[in-house]
Design a protein around this motif. Structure first.
Motif, PDB file in Angstrom:
ATOM      1  N   LEU A  39       0.800  -1.237   0.000  1.00  0.00           N
ATOM      2  CA  LEU A  39       0.000   0.000   0.000  1.00  0.00           C
ATOM      3  C   LEU A  39       0.827   1.279   0.000  1.00  0.00           C
ATOM      4  CD1 LEU A  39      -2.815  -1.001   2.540  1.00  0.00           C
ATOM      5  CD2 LEU A  39      -2.865  -1.106   0.044  1.00  0.00           C
ATOM      6  N   ASP A  40       2.133   1.159   0.144  1.00  0.00           N
ATOM      7  CA  ASP A  40       3.022   2.324   0.139  1.00  0.00           C
ATOM      8  C   ASP A  40       2.633   3.299   1.253  1.00  0.00           C
ATOM      9  OD1 ASP A  40       5.271   3.628  -1.074  1.00  0.00           O
ATOM     10  OD2 ASP A  40       3.896   5.067  -1.963  1.00  0.00           O
ATOM     11  N   VAL A  41       2.474   4.582   0.948  1.00  0.00           N
ATOM     12  CA  VAL A  41       2.208   5.576   1.984  1.00  0.00           C
ATOM     13  C   VAL A  41       0.843   5.341   2.644  1.00  0.00           C
ATOM     14  CG1 VAL A  41       1.156   7.251   0.397  1.00  0.00           C
ATOM     15  CG2 VAL A  41       2.268   8.054   2.491  1.00  0.00           C
ATOM     16  N   TYR A  42      -0.091   4.756   1.909  1.00  0.00           N
ATOM     17  CA  TYR A  42      -1.390   4.448   2.502  1.00  0.00           C
ATOM     18  C   TYR A  42      -1.255   3.387   3.596  1.00  0.00           C
ATOM     19  CZ  TYR A  42      -3.506   7.018  -1.369  1.00  0.00           C
ATOM     20  OH  TYR A  42      -3.871   8.008  -2.260  1.00  0.00           O
ATOM     21  N   GLY A  43      -0.254   2.512   3.463  1.00  0.00           N
ATOM     22  CA  GLY A  43      -0.008   1.513   4.494  1.00  0.00           C
ATOM     23  C   GLY A  43       0.438   2.134   5.795  1.00  0.00           C
ATOM     24  N   VAL A  44       1.308   3.138   5.705  1.00  0.00           N
ATOM     25  CA  VAL A  44       1.769   3.844   6.905  1.00  0.00           C
ATOM     26  C   VAL A  44       0.603   4.550   7.583  1.00  0.00           C
ATOM     27  CG1 VAL A  44       3.338   5.619   7.779  1.00  0.00           C
ATOM     28  CG2 VAL A  44       4.040   4.179   5.862  1.00  0.00           C
ATOM     29  N   ALA A  45      -0.206   5.240   6.790  1.00  0.00           N
ATOM     30  CA  ALA A  45      -1.340   5.979   7.338  1.00  0.00           C
ATOM     31  C   ALA A  45      -2.369   5.033   7.952  1.00  0.00           C
ATOM     32  CB  ALA A  45      -1.983   6.818   6.239  1.00  0.00           C
TER      33      ALA A  45
END
Length: 213
Positions: free
Chosen positions: A110-116
């Motif tokens: 998910l890239d940055v969505y994974g962090v969020a």
């Protein structure tokens, strides 16, 4: 919440007051979170360069993670009164470990969505876990149905606002003449989403048993 805890209230009214503060926090913080999320693109365009404007797509995750983190300290009042604050630390450590684990799992796909997403899930789980623990030690007549419904309404309407915001992103050069009306229309739709939060809250407060739960 610390200020409320130190108010000189009659003993019989303290727990009821804590419950009202929790419900009020959910509504006010949910409204502010919805406002920031729906207008995140415009806020970022004012205070950052074009390289950072697209961060608005994950703003909602982080805003509602902060809202969940703020809610953490309301049921924590019961543990403070009961002098069981060590449990708060244990839950905070668990939340941090969960956040790290979710980052490891989600960042790849998910890239940055994974962090969020990891931040939002970890903070929400921490608050829910603390709520459950605190209620066993220092029961307070909170309204979990009301708070959860307010939280879900705010997130749902924020998602709608972000969807319309994404549809207007980066119009092509040949469509620049239509960019102004398009942008104004989508901002209007997001403002309507914010207004709907208040309308739905008032309607549910009058009509549903969940709101009183």
């Amino acid at each position: 919440m610390g200020a409320v805890r130190h108010l000189d209230l009659p003993r019989g009214q303290r727990r009821e007051t804590y419950a009202k503060v929790f419900s009020l926090y959910a509504f006010v913080a949910g409204g502010i979170g919805l406002l920031i999320t729906c207008l995140a693109r415009e806020f970022l365009a004012l205070i950052t360069t074009s390289h950072y404007v697209h961060g608005y797509r994950v703003a909602g995750f982080l805003v509602f993670a902060a809202m969940a983190n703020g809610a953490f300290f309301i049921p924590a009042t019961g543990l403070q009164i009961a002098k069981r604050t060590g449990l708060m630390g244990a839950i905070a450590v668990f939340s941090a470990l969960l956040n790290v684990a979710l980052n490891i799992v989600l960042v790849g796909p998910l890239d940055v969505y994974g962090v969020a997403t990891a931040s939002l899930v970890a903070q929400t789980v921490a608050t829910a876990l603390l709520f459950a623990v605190a209620q066993r030690i220092y029961p307070v007549p909170f309204h979990p149905g009301r708070v959860a419904l307010t939280f879900m309404m705010a997130i749902g309407l924020a998602a709608v606002g972000i969807y319309f915001g994404a549809r207007e992103a980066a119009p092509r050069r040949r469509h620049r003449r239509r960019a102004g009306p398009l942008r104004g229309g989508t901002i209007g739709l997001r403002v309507v989403a914010i207004q709907d939060f208040v309308i739905l809250r008032n309607y549910l407060q009058k009509k549903t048993a969940v709101w009183r739960g």
